[in-house]
Every structure is written in C-alpha cells, then in structure tokens.
Write an enzyme that holds these catalytic residues in place. Structure first.
Site, PDB file in Angstrom:
ATOM      1  N   SER A   1       0.859  -1.193   0.000  1.00 36.66           N
ATOM      2  CA  SER A   1       0.000   0.000   0.000  1.00 36.66           C
ATOM      3  C   SER A   1       0.887   1.232   0.000  1.00 36.66           C
ATOM      4  O   SER A   1       1.894   1.285   0.712  1.00 36.66           O
ATOM      5  CB  SER A   1      -0.908   0.009   1.230  1.00 36.66           C
ATOM      6  OG  SER A   1      -1.759   1.139   1.218  1.00 36.66           O
ATOM      7  N   GLU A   2       0.518   2.220  -0.794  1.00 33.13           N
ATOM      8  CA  GLU A   2       1.390   3.368  -1.008  1.00 33.13           C
ATOM      9  C   GLU A   2       1.630   4.203   0.246  1.00 33.13           C
ATOM     10  O   GLU A   2       2.592   4.977   0.312  1.00 33.13           O
ATOM     11  CB  GLU A   2       0.818   4.262  -2.105  1.00 33.13           C
ATOM     12  CG  GLU A   2      -0.485   4.923  -1.745  1.00 33.13           C
ATOM     13  CD  GLU A   2      -1.218   5.471  -2.962  1.00 33.13           C
ATOM     14  OE1 GLU A   2      -1.341   6.696  -3.046  1.00 33.13           O
ATOM     15  OE2 GLU A   2      -1.652   4.680  -3.807  1.00 33.13           O
ATOM     16  N   ASN A   3       0.764   4.066   1.270  1.00 32.91           N
ATOM     17  CA  ASN A   3       0.988   4.818   2.497  1.00 32.91           C
ATOM     18  C   ASN A   3       2.035   4.171   3.402  1.00 32.91           C
ATOM     19  O   ASN A   3       2.319   4.677   4.478  1.00 32.91           O
ATOM     20  CB  ASN A   3      -0.326   5.018   3.265  1.00 32.91           C
ATOM     21  CG  ASN A   3      -1.008   3.721   3.634  1.00 32.91           C
ATOM     22  OD1 ASN A   3      -1.034   2.788   2.841  1.00 32.91           O
ATOM     23  ND2 ASN A   3      -1.566   3.650   4.825  1.00 32.91           N
TER      24      ASN A   3
ATOM     25  N   SER B   1       8.168   3.761   0.637  1.00 32.04           N
ATOM     26  CA  SER B   1       7.070   3.208  -0.145  1.00 32.04           C
ATOM     27  C   SER B   1       7.198   3.587  -1.616  1.00 32.04           C
ATOM     28  O   SER B   1       7.066   2.739  -2.515  1.00 32.04           O
ATOM     29  CB  SER B   1       5.729   3.701   0.409  1.00 32.04           C
ATOM     30  OG  SER B   1       4.655   3.152  -0.316  1.00 32.04           O
TER      31      SER B   1
END
Length: 219
Positions: free
Chosen positions: A45-47, A87
């Site tokens: 997940s990009e976070n 990330s």
C-alpha cells in the site's frame, strides 16, 4: 452478483505466486479478499505497508492499521510498516509487479483518467495521489471499473475526455461485463460475463473492439 464484487474477484485471478501487488482505492482493494488458494502474493500500500491481508471484518478492525484510502486491513505475519519515502522508492524502483487501480475512463490507446472529476466551477478534484507513480512504476497495470456511468455512458472510450493520469500504460481492463487486453493494435475483447452477450458488450463500449477468436466466459 454485485458488479464490484465480480470485478474484484476476476482481478484477483491475475495474481501469481511471488508477486508484489499494489491495490488502489475502491474495487481494487476488495480483490485482497479473493486471492486464489495456494497463491502467495505480497500486498503493498502506497501509504507504507508491505505484506497485509484482506479487508478487516466489522468489529475486528484496527483504526490505526489502514490502507491509503483509510480502509482497515488485516495484518499478516512479517508485515512491515515504513514511511512514504520508502514506499515510493519501492514503486518508482520497479519492484511492484502489478498495480490494480480504479478508473473513471480508459481508452483504446491504453490511456487512463482516474483522479479527477470536474466541479461545477470548472475546477477538478480530488488530487492525483500516488496513481501517477504507480502507473509508470509498476510492471503491469490493470484498470478496474464498472463498464458504464450511472447515466449509461461508456467508460471504455475511443479517447479519454477527463484529465489523464498517464498515457499508454494500461495492460488490462476488467469490468463487470468483460475482460479486455490493451494491445498495440487496439482493445482485444478476451472474456465476457456469463449472462452477457457479445452484442451487449459492443453496444456499451464506445471504443473499437477487436473480437478474440477464442472468447472465454469470465470466471
């Protein structure tokens, strides 16, 4: 079957053992609930999360452990949390095998618009988010969307009308009606849903379609 559930289930069939997979907001993240048995993928997940599971059930959620859309996820053994710099180094470094993203529009040139709708005052919102990086950084891009708008207008177009997120990057389009591959010659219709006719898919698609000689029924 609920259209979004069907799309998520079909998208999950693209997962292959050992892949690093990024899931976008909405329909894409639902595919984490339908990973095929004996297929081990690492979800990103990009976070700043690596190696998580499906969407948490009501009453079992942890509000401090969410994906980039704020949706509570389940934690797997070996899960890693890190900052945005790390990330996006993973994303921009080409370490994501597949990204599955939602789409407002996709066209027959592999262009995708998925970040903004025009407001009444002529401005666009919300912002781009991480879509731009994912679309150019992932090895394969899958666009997931319902086939038409609420007004019945096709979302699979000859040419996107909304501001683009990226040009010529989409490899596969999955809707509740069909699975369409983006090729150098155009959009190749490969699968249609069980209760859907070829004529219906063509009628609801603005883009030109190349009809596969071996069209399959969507699983």
């Amino acid at each position: 079957m609920n259209p979004k559930k069907r799309i998520a289930m079909r998208a999950a069939k693209e997962f292959k053992d050992g892949m690093v997979v990024n899931l976008g907001f909405g329909i894409p993240v639902l595919s984490s609930n339908y990973i095929p048995e004996k297929v081990n993928v690492t979800l990103q997940s990009e976070n700043g999360i690596l190696n998580f599971g499906g969407v948490a059930k009501l009453g079992e959620e942890d509000c401090t452990f969410c994906n980039a859309a704020g949706m509570p996820m389940t934690e797997l053994v070996g899960c890693s949390l890190f900052n945005l710099d790390t990330s996006f180094a993973i994303i921009r470094g080409g370490h994501v095998d597949i990204t599955i993203l939602g789409a407002l529009e996709v066209d027959q040139h592999g262009n995708i618009a998925n970040w903004a709708l025009e407001n009444k005052d002529g401005r666009y919102s919300p912002g781009m988010g991480g879509a731009m990086d994912l679309l150019v950084g992932a090895k394969k891009v899958i666009a997931t969307t319902v086939h038409t708008t609420k007004d019945g207008e096709s979302k699979i177009l000859k040419k996107c009308k909304l501001p683009l997120s990226a040009k010529g990057v989409v490899d596969l389009i999955i809707t509740e009606l069909a699975v369409i591959e983006v090729t150098k010659d155009g959009l190749l219709l490969k699968e249609i849903a069980p209760e859907v006719t070829l004529e219906e898919v063509i009628k609801k698609t603005d883009a030109d379609l190349i009809i596969s000689d071996e069209i399959k029924t969507m699983e």
